[in-house]
Scaffold this motif. Structure first.
Motif, short mmCIF file in Angstrom:
data_model
loop_
_atom_site.label_atom_id
_atom_site.label_comp_id
_atom_site.label_asym_id
_atom_site.label_seq_id
_atom_site.Cartn_x
_atom_site.Cartn_y
_atom_site.Cartn_z
N THR A 40 -20.48 42.74 8.83
CA THR A 40 -19.73 41.61 9.36
C THR A 40 -18.83 41.02 8.28
OG1 THR A 40 -21.44 40.00 8.75
CG2 THR A 40 -21.61 41.02 10.94
N GLU A 41 -17.66 40.57 8.70
CA GLU A 41 -16.73 39.97 7.77
C GLU A 41 -17.31 38.69 7.18
OE1 GLU A 41 -12.02 38.53 7.66
OE2 GLU A 41 -12.95 39.25 9.52
N GLU A 42 -18.09 37.95 7.98
CA GLU A 42 -18.67 36.70 7.50
C GLU A 42 -19.55 36.93 6.26
OE1 GLU A 42 -18.14 36.23 11.98
OE2 GLU A 42 -18.83 37.79 10.61
N ILE A 43 -20.44 37.91 6.35
CA ILE A 43 -21.34 38.18 5.23
C ILE A 43 -20.59 38.77 4.05
CG2 ILE A 43 -23.25 39.64 4.45
CD1 ILE A 43 -24.25 37.29 5.98
N ARG A 44 -19.66 39.68 4.32
CA ARG A 44 -18.90 40.28 3.21
C ARG A 44 -18.13 39.21 2.43
NH1 ARG A 44 -17.61 44.27 7.13
NH2 ARG A 44 -15.52 43.37 7.37
N ASN A 45 -17.48 38.31 3.14
CA ASN A 45 -16.69 37.26 2.47
C ASN A 45 -17.59 36.28 1.72
OD1 ASN A 45 -14.33 38.36 3.44
ND2 ASN A 45 -14.13 36.95 5.15
N LEU A 46 -18.69 35.87 2.36
CA LEU A 46 -19.60 34.94 1.70
C LEU A 46 -20.19 35.57 0.44
CD1 LEU A 46 -21.15 32.23 1.70
CD2 LEU A 46 -22.92 33.38 3.06
#
Length: 213
Positions: free
Chosen positions: A181-187
């Motif tokens: 997920t983009e959310e986890i990668r960015n965080l």
């Protein structure tokens, strides 16, 4: 880490952040799509995914960082150390709330019987004495931090938090690469940058106090 040892301020701060994160997640779910042709939502990460594993493990890791920061805040009057502790409390409590909120949104349990960090492709043998993952302090080390005062508390906190950040940054780097997920990668990528910056800051602070990590 024993929940009995967790301070009330830490629990309250974490609870408020989690409620805010869940509220934001709920708002995102009920908002209409911007166009009728929008793509369907992506499937939630599986229970064994890097996304879910990282969210669970880093939530535990962050919880101890917040606890240590609350402890040192009350053991020293040094402005620089108290400022660092305040920043870690706010940043990591907020990030923890986000990760728990995503687990809730995905319908995944917030805890798992799987070995810590198994999602990274290797098993971890906990040090024991409350240390569940690399970088985490033992209960004995936390007791020593609670008993210390002034410069002794500052040095011990900075050493423990440096080890904590180094292991946390390694875990975050793995998630930034492996998560779906983009959310986890960015965080996770943001965690790597933030914790590496604080590691450098703490090295300088230790040097000022005649010590090293």
């Amino acid at each position: 880490m024993s929940s009995v040892r967790s301070s009330r301020p830490m629990v309250m701060a974490g609870g408020v952040v989690l409620l805010l994160a869940l509220g934001l997640v709920a708002l995102m779910l009920v908002q209409p799509s911007s166009s009728a042709g929008s793509a369907a939502p992506a499937a939630a990460p599986s229970d064994t995914s890097a996304d879910a594993g990282f969210a669970r493990d880093m939530s535990i890791h962050h919880q101890q960082a917040v606890e240590m920061s609350f402890i040192v805040r009350d053991r020293t009057s040094d402005v620089a150390v108290r400022r660092l502790a305040y920043d870690i409390i706010n940043t990591q409590a907020n990030q923890r709330g986000m990760m728990l909120g995503w687990l809730e949104m995905w319908g995944r349990a917030k805890s798992s019987g799987a070995p810590p960090m198994e999602w990274m492709g290797h098993t971890v043998t906990p040090r024991g004495d409350g240390s569940l993952m690399p970088g985490m302090a033992t209960d004995t080390e936390l007791d020593a931090l609670r008993a210390a005062k002034g410069k002794d508390a500052e040095v011990l906190y900075l050493k423990l938090m440096t080890a904590h950040h180094r292991a946390g940054a390694e875990m975050a780097q793995a998630a930034a690469t492996a998560a779906g997920t983009e959310e986890i990668r960015n965080l996770a990528a943001g965690m790597v940058r933030g914790q590496q910056s604080e590691i450098a800051l703490m090295a300088d602070m230790l040097k000022e106090r005649g010590s090293t990590a």
